[in-house]
Design an enzyme around this catalytic site. Sequence first.
Site, PDB file in Angstrom:
ATOM      1  N   GLU A 123      90.935  -1.696 -55.231  1.00 17.87           N
ATOM      2  CA  GLU A 123      91.191  -0.292 -55.587  1.00 17.87           C
ATOM      3  C   GLU A 123      92.239  -0.211 -56.700  1.00 17.87           C
ATOM      4  O   GLU A 123      92.087   0.525 -57.672  1.00 17.87           O
ATOM      5  CB  GLU A 123      91.653   0.472 -54.341  1.00 17.87           C
ATOM      6  CG  GLU A 123      92.072   1.921 -54.595  1.00 17.87           C
ATOM      7  CD  GLU A 123      93.464   2.217 -54.067  1.00 17.87           C
ATOM      8  OE1 GLU A 123      94.349   2.515 -54.901  1.00 17.87           O
ATOM      9  OE2 GLU A 123      93.683   2.139 -52.835  1.00 17.87           O
ATOM     10  N   GLU A 198      98.155  -7.430 -59.139  1.00 17.92           N
ATOM     11  CA  GLU A 198      98.003  -6.333 -58.177  1.00 17.92           C
ATOM     12  C   GLU A 198      97.945  -6.834 -56.733  1.00 17.92           C
ATOM     13  O   GLU A 198      98.346  -6.126 -55.834  1.00 17.92           O
ATOM     14  CB  GLU A 198      96.738  -5.522 -58.492  1.00 17.92           C
ATOM     15  CG  GLU A 198      96.770  -4.837 -59.847  1.00 17.92           C
ATOM     16  CD  GLU A 198      97.900  -3.807 -59.962  1.00 17.92           C
ATOM     17  OE1 GLU A 198      98.162  -3.082 -58.985  1.00 17.92           O
ATOM     18  OE2 GLU A 198      98.512  -3.735 -61.052  1.00 17.92           O
TER      19      GLU A 198
HETATM   20 ZN   LIG Z   1      98.120   0.759 -52.829  1.00 16.73          ZN
END
Ligand SMILES: [Zn+2]
Length: 1070
Positions: A123, A198
């Site tokens: 995401e 990330e």
């Molecule tokens: Zn997050």
Amino acid sequence: MLRPSLILTTMLSVALLTLPSRSFSARPVGFARAASVFGARPQSSIAAATLADVCDAPPATHPAFDLLKSETVAEYNVRTTTYRHTKSGAELLSIKADDDNKVFMVSFRTPPTRSDGVAHILEHSVLCGSKKYPTKEPFVELIKGSLNTFLNAFTYPDRTCYPVASLNTKDFKNLVNVYLDAVFHPRAKTDPMVHAQEGWHLEAEDVSDDLVYKGVVFNEMKGVYSQPDSLLNRESMRSLFPDNAYGVDSGGDPKDIVKLSFDEFAAFHTQNYDPSNAKIFFYGDDDEAERLSLLDSYLSEFSDSKSRPKSAVEYQKKTFAAPLRETHHYPSSDAEGSDAKPMLTVNWLLNDSQMSSYDSLALNVLDHLLLGTPSSVLHKELVESQLGEALTGGGLSDELLQATFSIGLKGVDESKLGDVEALIESTLAKVVAEGFDKSAIDASINTLEFSMREFNTGSFPKGLSLVLGCMSKWNYDQEPTSALRFEEDLAAVKAAVAKDGSKVFTDLLQKLIVDNNHKTTITMKPDPTLEAAELKEEKERLAAIKAGLSEEQMREVVEKTKLLKELQAKEDSPEAIATIPSLSLDDLETKVKEYPVSISSTAGITTATSSLPSTSGILYSSLAVDVSDVSLEDALLLPILTRLMQEAGTSLLSDVEMSRKVGTYTGGVSVGMSMLPVLPSKRESASVVRETDNMMTKIFLKGKATKDQTGALFSIFNEMLTDANLASQGKVVEMLKAKKAGLESGIQGSGHSYANTRLKSRYSVSGYLDEYFGGISSLDKVKAQLDMAENNWPAMEAKLESLRELILKETKCRDGMILNMVGDEATLEAAKAPLADFLDALPGSPKPSSRFPDFKATSHPWATAAKKAMSATPANEGFVVPTQVSYVGLGGRLYDVGEKTNGAASVVARHLRTGYLWDTVRVIGGAYGGFCMFAPGSGIFSYLSYRDPNFATTLDAYDAAADALLEQAEKLTDEQLATAIIGTIGDLDGAMTPDQKGNAAYMRWLTGETAEERQAFRDDVLATTKEDFIAFARRLKSRNPAFSTSVVSSKDGCKDAIAAGRAMDVIDVL
Ligand SMILES: [Zn+2]
């Protein structure tokens, strides 16, 4: 049931921490939070608009799409059309609505099989560059310079959603293009550096260094796993679902996140981010045919891979032969005097096959009957038992394939854990045996009905609320629009109640909960050694990894660390940035939107009225009562007084009866205290920095009702204000316990906001008062109040009585009252007669013999008291709580009192936040958030980080910010300047519901800000130059050395920072 806004009943991870925007709003303090109780009443008079505007043309067609079904949904005044993209298999729900706040969302089913956070990391990662938009983070470019009214991404336990919204059609299309390219062609799939940044990676600057884990999601989830409440929620959910996707954590457990390989990560994208597994949604007044051709341009290259069946979530069968019981531990403080206590939830899995929409609505009514208000039976029994400090669990959760019910208490003595469970069971059994009162059922049904019909989404885009509701069906291949219809089921529930009464709900309660063995009891106990043990375990794990690495491999880690940092620090090329579609300054609206308000005076009471084109027959009203005669010390009791007004009942009505009256006749009533900074009447302009000692302090009674029930609304206002039952020791003890628990978890989970309040308290009067009422230091005050309520109740009750007398003093109280009315013409007209009666009946003399000072002309007495108490030399402070992350604040006075600032400063601060700070603190530092805030009125500037693995190095990054900004400012391009201006204008212009428009007009009038001053601010923003950037950077550089620190962190975090040369006072909080 469709919820008006994003209520987090489901565990959810979001890409971006949202920040509050610009100054000038009423700041609630203490208990004065927005009431989550919507109340309600017989609904027939909430007016529906007509469908004519929406449906004047047939639904659009396109050769690449099969039109499946088109229908109107009268409940929300929209036309819905479902399509299938023939070649790729993607599904589309296209909603045509008379609403300019356009919404787009693409959603994929992404049920995980492990807790390695793959869905969550993906995401984040797909927003880091794509085929058409090859910058490091197009998402951030959009944050920097678009007019979006919503831009974020969510990971649910079984789906990942990418929504955007905008009022501007061109901007909207830009956002849609970037999101579509991002999800289908992300750089993250081929460039392992994105997964490293990330997700997670091992870091070392030198071969001799210890290894550390870094990564945005890794740290975000470390923050989550430091919070007792979220640990309890996670264990509760996991325990009910041993066999399906809901038994693992889609957000990711930090221990498992570091097991996720790049290949697994990329494969998860291939498997799930395919058009045949996509559900796409459009909403608003934009052209439907254009939606179809835009989508086809992205989808036509794909063929249906039939990946959807593979992503289906399997039902967890209700298999438990007997209820399950588990005990877990959470990290608590090892400080002396720490009073961390166990907490517990009892949880049920409600269904293992599809539930009918009728059952689902009835279940929502049942949930409200049990827990919806403080007087609801289970809520009341649990809180009044005083077995714990605050409720937890949240009741019904029904956004996933299977619904659950979860309830418990936190802050429970170890010896009382069994009593809590027994009380939950006996209360539910008693309800099944005795049923619910008719008045309780009426109030609950009306409350839900009001909320469904008003559908007040506040600043959340309405279309987004609709699609998130649809997803609770659509994600499981059920009819998406079935979630939007409620009339038929509502009528059926009402008919069933008329016939069978309480049995409608008690049968459901018995079947789904009381007789249901698929039940778990989860206990979480504090463990003061856990935090240290987890840190030790991680250190040892990392040491073992290092020991297993050859020198060559270790050099690779160092190389990769260096390479990643270089990539992160490297600026995108102008060509790459130019690929991100953007608006130009010519696209911006130059004029501030004004909303009319008219002021009159009746019976000695000032009345502000906003007449709007349509509020669907609902009146929104508030009555403000002045409290400036209360001393600052006694004012600490005002939040208790207002809560009693709202919840304790009166001399004629018990707390339960009052709550049902509110529920049956209104759309909700709340009472709270506000400190509202106002502009000095004598001023050169609003942009001159001031002392902030001009302010209004009022109790606000707020409520809403349909036009035929305004009389009931006003009579409730009067009863609560004048006749609240203050002799309620039990209630006061309960609310103080809950407030204490709320502050404790707030400081631990939202440390950045408490750090900021503390920072500002050192420099301005309003900042000092915010901290005084609701900051870190208020925790001690609440504990002292709790002690007084428990051990010296008569004194506290007498104080509360005398406070009420003081604020309702006959000779002057009407002089300090302000009534606000927001409605359409017919509603305001209907309210006239009840209003006249109400104003006559209010306490006080219509011709006040004494008056309140005009606080726009003179200092408020609380400000005078605050100034005396404020210390001359701001301290550097570190606040210790059990946590594995830090919330690092640094700030101070950027402009002195009397200096002029202007709108340009807000543009530069925004550029610093979305540029250097994002890159340095989040991307390179690995914190979940890094930002800054600037308050033009007080001249105070603060840097903040959120769930930050660093402490001293984040402060170093702040110290280096001014130079970095100066360097950027000197070579600022016209495009960068335009981007920063557009983003700032986007912050100023949100979509507003009718009541928000009325409220905005009222607040603007209250604060004394003129239309010319608002326009001047906007003109300044639009006219911002490169020179403004340079001047701001120089000022920041010169002021930075005098800034002070305020950090919420662990004991070790503070220790390390001090060792790194950051001296500070260390204060144990939890
Ligand atoms: Zn997050």
